[in-house]
Design a protein around this motif. Structure first.
Motif, PDB file in Angstrom:
ATOM      1  N   ARG A   1       0.834  -1.192   0.000  1.00  0.00           N
ATOM      2  CA  ARG A   1       0.000   0.000   0.000  1.00  0.00           C
ATOM      3  C   ARG A   1       0.871   1.245   0.000  1.00  0.00           C
TER       4      ARG A   1
ATOM      5  N   PRO B   1       2.740   4.687  -2.354  1.00  0.00           N
ATOM      6  CA  PRO B   1       3.372   5.008  -3.650  1.00  0.00           C
ATOM      7  C   PRO B   1       4.183   3.861  -4.234  1.00  0.00           C
TER       8      PRO B   1
ATOM      9  N   ALA C   1       3.840   0.639  -3.680  1.00  0.00           N
ATOM     10  CA  ALA C   1       2.942  -0.446  -4.089  1.00  0.00           C
ATOM     11  C   ALA C   1       2.242  -0.100  -5.393  1.00  0.00           C
ATOM     12  N   ARG C   2       1.822   1.171  -5.543  1.00  0.00           N
ATOM     13  CA  ARG C   2       1.157   1.578  -6.788  1.00  0.00           C
ATOM     14  C   ARG C   2       2.122   1.522  -7.971  1.00  0.00           C
TER      15      ARG C   2
ATOM     16  N   ALA D   1       2.481  -2.044  -9.005  1.00  0.00           N
ATOM     17  CA  ALA D   1       1.289  -2.525  -9.709  1.00  0.00           C
ATOM     18  C   ALA D   1       1.262  -2.017 -11.145  1.00  0.00           C
ATOM     19  N   VAL D   2       1.591  -0.744 -11.332  1.00  0.00           N
ATOM     20  CA  VAL D   2       1.615  -0.178 -12.681  1.00  0.00           C
ATOM     21  C   VAL D   2       2.674  -0.865 -13.526  1.00  0.00           C
TER      22      VAL D   2
ATOM     23  N   GLY E   1      -3.236  -5.258  -7.001  1.00  0.00           N
ATOM     24  CA  GLY E   1      -2.471  -4.320  -6.176  1.00  0.00           C
ATOM     25  C   GLY E   1      -3.090  -2.938  -6.158  1.00  0.00           C
ATOM     26  N   LEU E   2      -3.514  -2.463  -7.332  1.00  0.00           N
ATOM     27  CA  LEU E   2      -4.159  -1.150  -7.393  1.00  0.00           C
ATOM     28  C   LEU E   2      -5.495  -1.148  -6.661  1.00  0.00           C
TER      29      LEU E   2
ATOM     30  N   ASP F   1      -4.864  -1.168  -2.833  1.00  0.00           N
ATOM     31  CA  ASP F   1      -4.431   0.148  -2.368  1.00  0.00           C
ATOM     32  C   ASP F   1      -5.617   1.115  -2.327  1.00  0.00           C
ATOM     33  N   ARG F   2      -6.483   1.037  -3.302  1.00  0.00           N
ATOM     34  CA  ARG F   2      -7.639   1.938  -3.365  1.00  0.00           C
ATOM     35  C   ARG F   2      -8.635   1.625  -2.238  1.00  0.00           C
TER      36      ARG F   2
END
Length: 281
Positions: free
Chosen positions: A226, A228, A230-231, A234-235, A270-271, A274-275
């Motif tokens: 979770r 930045p 982690a994002r 995921a990207v 992952g996204l 996190d959301r």
């Protein structure tokens, strides 16, 4: 400790309270959690599913009550199986006192003394106990083996204190008031009076899962689950997965296409995680 001593019990976990809390919730029992030295925590049961009255062990079993050592042994095993750290149950009643050490899926090991301090366990159990906790194979073993020999001046309470003296070498330090031989109500009062004590109470599976996720996110893996970092991960997985799927389909390679799909799935999950966690915090 004498023949009319009340029942008491403690659970020592070789982990910080933050790691113990989510696992302890799964027992569905009311407990108090507090630090107990360097990288150790203690759980003090608030409920007493064993015999509260000051009567003999045989009378309790005749009435269908579970003796304290059976209850504590089950709790220790459940905690150890659900974690990566060992759990030591300390218990005493009007007839006996002893401990049970649970570690992962290995068979628990324990030792028992009668109320007057008479050893009633196997010497090999002490050596196994020492090995599993990483105690000194010479000095600590000598002290532990002394607890298995007759001593007319040492009752059950003294034996338990001797055990804790050895454990102090690996960081165990019980909070004031949590003494072997004390009845359950005094243990609860002593633990509850500590400012750092936390109350454990079952509040359903949803809260239990949330506590587990909070514990994982506060660990070293947290930034990869979770936030930045982690994002970004995921990207990157999504960016790598799309061309890999296209390449696998074009080459008719099921393996590469499957690998691309897995990267896409991990990135999307992952996204989403996190959301969702961000919205609920």
């Amino acid at each position: 400790m004498n023949a009319t001593s009340s029942v008491g019990a403690l659970l020592l976990c070789r982990a910080e309270p933050g790691s113990v809390r989510p696992v302890a919730h799964l027992l569905r029992e009311r407990m108090l959690l507090a630090p107990a030295g360097d990288e150790w925590s203690v759980l003090v049961p608030e409920g007493t599913p064993w015999q509260d009255r000051q009567e003999s062990r045989s009378e309790a079993e005749t009435e269908g009550e579970q003796p304290v050592d059976s209850v504590l042994g089950g709790w220790a095993t459940a905690l150890a199986v659900g974690s990566t750290w060992p759990v030591l149950a300390l218990w005493w009643d009007g007839d006996r006192a002893g401990y049970t050490l649970a570690s992962g899926f290995r068979r628990p090991v324990g030792y028992v003394w009668l109320t007057d301090g008479t050893p009633a366990g196997e010497d090999e159990a002490m050596r196994t106990f020492a090995a599993r906790l990483g105690l000194d194979p010479v000095l600590d073993i000598q002290q532990l083996e002394a607890l298995t020999r007759p001593d007319p001046e040492a009752d059950g309470r003294t034996r338990m204190r001797g055990l804790l003296a050895v454990l102090a070498r690996i960081g165990v330090m019980l909070p004031p008031g949590l003494e072997p031989g004390e009845p359950a109500d005094r243990l609860r009062t002593a633990a509850g009076g500590r400012p750092e004590a936390q109350r454990i109470a079952w509040a359903g599976w949803r809260d239990a899962v949330k506590l587990e996720l909070d514990a994982v996110e506060s660990s070293g893996l947290g930034p990869w689950l979770r936030g930045p970092r982690a994002r970004a991960l995921a990207v990157a997985q999504l960016a790598a997965g799309l061309p890999l799927v296209a390449w696998g389909v074009g080459r008719r390679s099921g393996g590469w296409a499957f690998a691309g799909v897995m990267l896409l799935a991990h990135g999307a999950a992952g996204l989403a995680y996190d959301r969702i966690r961000g919205d609920r915090s």
